[in-house]
Design a protein around this motif. Structure first.
Motif, mmCIF file in Angstrom:
data_model
loop_
_atom_site.group_PDB
_atom_site.id
_atom_site.type_symbol
_atom_site.label_atom_id
_atom_site.label_comp_id
_atom_site.label_asym_id
_atom_site.label_seq_id
_atom_site.Cartn_x
_atom_site.Cartn_y
_atom_site.Cartn_z
ATOM 1 N N ALA A 1 0.845 -1.197 0.000
ATOM 2 C CA ALA A 1 0.000 0.000 0.000
ATOM 3 C C ALA A 1 0.881 1.248 0.000
ATOM 4 C CB ALA A 1 -0.917 0.012 1.219
ATOM 5 N N GLN A 2 0.755 2.047 -1.037
ATOM 6 C CA GLN A 2 1.457 3.326 -1.126
ATOM 7 C C GLN A 2 0.549 4.425 -0.592
ATOM 8 O OE1 GLN A 2 4.700 4.496 -2.253
ATOM 9 N NE2 GLN A 2 3.786 6.211 -1.133
ATOM 10 N N PRO A 3 0.868 4.995 0.581
ATOM 11 C CA PRO A 3 0.026 6.053 1.126
ATOM 12 C C PRO A 3 0.446 7.422 0.595
ATOM 13 C CG PRO A 3 1.743 5.548 2.694
ATOM 14 C CD PRO A 3 1.968 4.645 1.498
ATOM 15 N N GLY A 4 -0.354 8.404 0.907
ATOM 16 C CA GLY A 4 -0.025 9.776 0.534
ATOM 17 C C GLY A 4 -1.136 10.423 -0.265
ATOM 18 N N ALA A 5 -1.222 11.742 -0.157
ATOM 19 C CA ALA A 5 -2.168 12.490 -0.984
ATOM 20 C C ALA A 5 -1.843 12.260 -2.460
ATOM 21 C CB ALA A 5 -2.087 13.983 -0.653
ATOM 22 N N VAL A 6 -2.843 12.264 -3.295
ATOM 23 C CA VAL A 6 -2.658 11.958 -4.715
ATOM 24 C C VAL A 6 -1.559 12.819 -5.319
ATOM 25 C CG1 VAL A 6 -3.753 12.094 -6.985
ATOM 26 C CG2 VAL A 6 -4.998 11.081 -5.064
ATOM 27 N N GLU A 7 -1.535 14.103 -5.006
ATOM 28 C CA GLU A 7 -0.552 14.993 -5.627
ATOM 29 C C GLU A 7 0.851 14.822 -5.070
ATOM 30 O OE1 GLU A 7 -0.581 19.294 -4.355
ATOM 31 O OE2 GLU A 7 -2.500 18.681 -3.474
ATOM 32 N N ASP A 8 0.995 14.168 -3.914
ATOM 33 C CA ASP A 8 2.311 14.002 -3.301
ATOM 34 C C ASP A 8 3.034 12.738 -3.723
ATOM 35 O OD1 ASP A 8 2.001 16.361 -1.943
ATOM 36 O OD2 ASP A 8 1.473 15.430 -0.014
ATOM 37 N N VAL A 9 2.342 11.800 -4.336
ATOM 38 C CA VAL A 9 2.950 10.536 -4.752
ATOM 39 C C VAL A 9 3.486 10.718 -6.171
ATOM 40 C CG1 VAL A 9 2.564 8.073 -5.151
ATOM 41 C CG2 VAL A 9 1.363 9.243 -3.289
ATOM 42 N N THR B 1 4.225 -1.148 7.130
ATOM 43 C CA THR B 1 5.134 -0.871 6.015
ATOM 44 C C THR B 1 4.705 0.384 5.281
ATOM 45 O OG1 THR B 1 5.591 -3.233 5.738
ATOM 46 C CG2 THR B 1 6.071 -1.799 3.868
ATOM 47 N N ALA B 2 3.394 0.559 5.108
ATOM 48 C CA ALA B 2 2.883 1.746 4.415
ATOM 49 C C ALA B 2 3.273 3.023 5.143
ATOM 50 C CB ALA B 2 1.366 1.652 4.277
ATOM 51 N N ALA B 3 3.287 2.976 6.477
ATOM 52 C CA ALA B 3 3.646 4.174 7.247
ATOM 53 C C ALA B 3 5.050 4.650 6.900
ATOM 54 C CB ALA B 3 3.529 3.882 8.742
ATOM 55 N N LEU C 1 5.194 6.981 3.583
ATOM 56 C CA LEU C 1 4.527 8.282 3.503
ATOM 57 C C LEU C 1 5.461 9.334 2.895
ATOM 58 C CD1 LEU C 1 2.740 8.333 6.969
ATOM 59 C CD2 LEU C 1 1.593 8.660 4.768
ATOM 60 N N PRO C 2 4.958 10.191 2.012
ATOM 61 C CA PRO C 2 5.793 11.245 1.427
ATOM 62 C C PRO C 2 6.308 12.218 2.495
ATOM 63 C CG PRO C 2 3.774 10.947 0.170
ATOM 64 C CD PRO C 2 3.611 10.161 1.439
ATOM 65 N N ASP C 3 7.287 13.006 2.110
ATOM 66 C CA ASP C 3 7.886 13.986 3.020
ATOM 67 C C ASP C 3 6.853 15.057 3.369
ATOM 68 O OD1 ASP C 3 9.375 15.774 4.450
ATOM 69 O OD2 ASP C 3 10.930 16.037 2.924
ATOM 70 N N GLU C 4 6.413 15.042 4.613
ATOM 71 C CA GLU C 4 5.351 15.973 5.008
ATOM 72 C C GLU C 4 5.819 17.418 5.054
ATOM 73 O OE1 GLU C 4 5.397 15.864 9.809
ATOM 74 O OE2 GLU C 4 4.705 14.035 8.828
ATOM 75 N N ARG C 5 7.134 17.622 5.121
ATOM 76 C CA ARG C 5 7.646 18.995 5.252
ATOM 77 C C ARG C 5 7.374 19.827 4.014
ATOM 78 N NH1 ARG C 5 13.693 17.348 6.677
ATOM 79 N NH2 ARG C 5 13.129 15.946 4.956
ATOM 80 N N THR C 6 7.221 19.217 2.872
ATOM 81 C CA THR C 6 6.975 19.952 1.634
ATOM 82 C C THR C 6 5.530 19.813 1.160
ATOM 83 O OG1 THR C 6 7.666 18.039 0.315
ATOM 84 C CG2 THR C 6 9.381 19.639 0.918
ATOM 85 N N SER C 7 4.681 19.259 2.000
ATOM 86 C CA SER C 7 3.308 18.974 1.589
ATOM 87 C C SER C 7 2.319 19.974 2.163
ATOM 88 C CB SER C 7 2.918 17.556 2.051
ATOM 89 O OG SER C 7 1.547 17.307 1.806
ATOM 90 N N ALA C 8 1.249 20.178 1.419
ATOM 91 C CA ALA C 8 0.147 21.001 1.920
ATOM 92 C C ALA C 8 -0.684 20.247 2.948
ATOM 93 C CB ALA C 8 -0.754 21.428 0.766
ATOM 94 N N ALA D 1 -2.705 10.426 9.571
ATOM 95 C CA ALA D 1 -2.646 9.218 8.756
ATOM 96 C C ALA D 1 -1.620 8.234 9.302
ATOM 97 C CB ALA D 1 -2.308 9.583 7.310
ATOM 98 N N GLU D 2 -0.487 8.748 9.765
ATOM 99 C CA GLU D 2 0.547 7.868 10.319
ATOM 100 C C GLU D 2 0.049 7.180 11.576
ATOM 101 O OE1 GLU D 2 5.318 7.905 11.333
ATOM 102 O OE2 GLU D 2 4.284 9.761 10.831
ATOM 103 N N ASP D 3 -0.698 7.903 12.402
ATOM 104 C CA ASP D 3 -1.271 7.289 13.609
ATOM 105 C C ASP D 3 -2.218 6.149 13.236
ATOM 106 O OD1 ASP D 3 0.132 8.989 15.244
ATOM 107 O OD2 ASP D 3 -1.536 10.391 15.541
#
Length: 297
Positions: A95-103, A196-198, A201-208, A216-218
């Motif tokens: 499972a690849q998590p993340g907002a659609v625009e961040d993946v 594993t999916a956790a 997660l994309p780099d939250e520092r550059t995400s909206a 989501a990580e929790d």
């Protein structure tokens, strides 16, 4: 050849989680199970686990996302099974998590290659022998996410929804040749996939969506409290042993209730509930207080 124990079944992604549970269930039911894993070390570990349970399993090394590895492994398996297995359980996936625009594109391709393209590739490799025998089964392990799309898991849901569409088409195409194709749709179980999916997660520092990623990580790391995956393995066993298997096996009360609610609830209400569950929206204070009181009981 009719459905029954003693026949050869390949289980992909057999080294852990749902795949290991399926391997153990089928081995103890009398099937000749060939579990595929990604390395020789994983193969030895899987055989040791099954041996300790009082059953036995054969293994093959396979990376489902690598076309060359697939051809090599199923050529080896053909030699182990008199031309090809009676059945395949396509379980390998992630499972690849993340907002659609961040993946990014590379992550999207890896997600779709593993969860969607690989099961179709494997079907292409085993179907000629199944057709010649006029018998065979293909069981694709999907998810409730194949029916119900969730924020922060959009690409995973896309891969599973695509798998469901391909499985439906394949079921109709292969039926005249005596090959049965089934879909198993589990809810959430403790398999390791979400932990594993956790890590993906994309780099939250550059995400909206910085705040939402924390929530989501929790949710993903809270998967340790989920039930074990044996009900999924039992559904796969039923799909392989039934004379007339169901097209779909929806596994677990949570999966069944989620499917029903998503089908009948207004879209706005369904969206609100999913946003609330994934941290994209906060409940009004009065609702939050009521939920807190319920948790305290």
């Amino acid at each position: 050849m009719s459905a029954g124990v003693g026949q050869s079944v390949v289980v992909t992604g057999a080294g852990r989680g749902i795949g290991r549970a399926i391997t153990l269930e089928l081995a103890h039911s009398g099937f000749d199970v060939i579990g595929t894993v990604r390395s020789d070390d994983d193969a030895r570990a899987l055989r040791a686990v099954v041996d300790r349970s009082g059953a036995a399993v054969r293994t093959a090394v396979l990376d489902v996302a690598d076309p060359t590895s697939c051809v090599r492994a199923f050529t080896e398996i053909a030699g182990m099974t008199d031309g090809g297995p009676w059945a395949v359980v396509n379980n390998a996936g992630f499972a690849q998590p993340g907002a659609v625009e961040d993946v990014d594109d590379e992550q999207v391709r890896r997600q779709l290659e593993t969860n969607l393209v690989a099961p179709a590739r494997i079907a292409r490799l085993v179907l000629p022998t199944m057709r010649a025998r006029r018998s065979g089964r293909i069981v694709n392990v999907s998810s409730i996410a194949g029916r119900v799309s969730l924020p922060m898991l959009g690409w995973y849901c896309a891969s599973k929804r695509g798998l469901e569409s391909v499985t439906d088409a394949l079921r109709m195409e292969t039926a005249p040749f005596g090959v049965r194709v089934c879909l198993v749709e589990p809810g959430s179980y403790d398999t390791g996939i979400w932990e594993t999916a956790a890590k993906l997660l994309p780099d939250e520092r550059t995400s909206a969506y910085q705040e939402q990623y924390a929530a989501a990580e929790d949710v993903l790391r809270g998967s340790r409290d989920l039930p074990g995956p044996r009900p999924v393995a039992q559904a796969v066993r039923r799909a392989l042993t039934a004379r007339n298997p169901q097209p779909r096996y929806l596994v677990g009360n949570a999966a069944r209730s989620t499917a029903v609610l998503d089908a009948v609830a207004p879209t706005a209400a369904s969206d609100w509930a999913k946003q609330l569950a994934t941290g994209l929206r906060q409940a009004p204070p009065r609702v939050s207080r009521a939920l807190a009181r319920l948790r305290g009981r």
